[in-house]
Scaffold this motif. Structure first.
Motif: not given
Length: 173
Positions: A13-14, A18-24, A162-173
């Motif tokens: 989940l984490a 988009d709240k984990i920032g540099r801890w991705h 039901v899960v939305a999985i971002p592609n590499s262009d939209t994945a949160p960092r």
């Protein structure tokens, strides 16, 4: 086992947050460690060592399922094992998009549920406690609002995920 299941779902989940920032990267590594532990515990990671905790320690006669989904989880285990636990040249070339937490969650949870059902025979209360927490955590998974291109869905007892999985262009960092 409760800790591993809980951490596997919560870290998954984490990663999508988009709240984990540099801890991705750290959260991704934690997720992969817990995935690896669960897969190995359930018998999908190859032979175990004498000191490993196995389903037999829980009084369960358990065999890793022989399904296409289970084979895909085994393939993911091999990638996790190679890229997470060993310093290799391949590790430097891997794309973040290769690690899709929701895909692995959707593949591993049904196998975990099969184990929990088998575990209910010798230890119903313990198995149901882990099952309740699993259902609670799965109930916090994101909806399709803000979904990106890839969407995976699976129906689990008591919960439809039901899960939305971002592609590499939209994945949160």
């Amino acid at each position: 086992l409760d800790y591993e299941v809980d951490s596997f779902i919560l870290d998954g989940l984490a990663i999508q947050s988009d709240k984990i920032g540099r801890w991705h990267n750290e959260v991704l590594e934690a997720f992969l460690v817990h995935a690896r532990v669960l897969i190995n515990f359930l018998g999908g990671g190859g032979p175990t060592m004498a000191s490993d905790i196995t389903p037999g320690n829980f009084g369960v006669d358990w065999t890793w399922p022989a399904t296409p989904e289970a084979l895909e989880v085994e393939r993911q285990y091999e990638l996790i094992n190679k890229h997470l636990a060993h310093l290799t040249w391949e590790r430097t070339e891997i794309e973040d998009s290769q690690w899709i937490p929701w895909k692995l969650i959707c593949q591993l949870v049904p196998i975990l549920r099969q184990f929990i059902e088998a575990w209910k025979i010798p230890h119903r209360q313990l198995a149901e406690a882990v099952e309740r927490k699993l259902n609670l955590r799965l109930g916090t998974m994101p909806s399709l609002h803000g979904a990106q291109p890839f969407v995976a869905a699976t129906t689990l007892p008591l919960v439809t995920v039901v899960v939305a999985i971002p592609n590499s262009d939209t994945a949160p960092r």
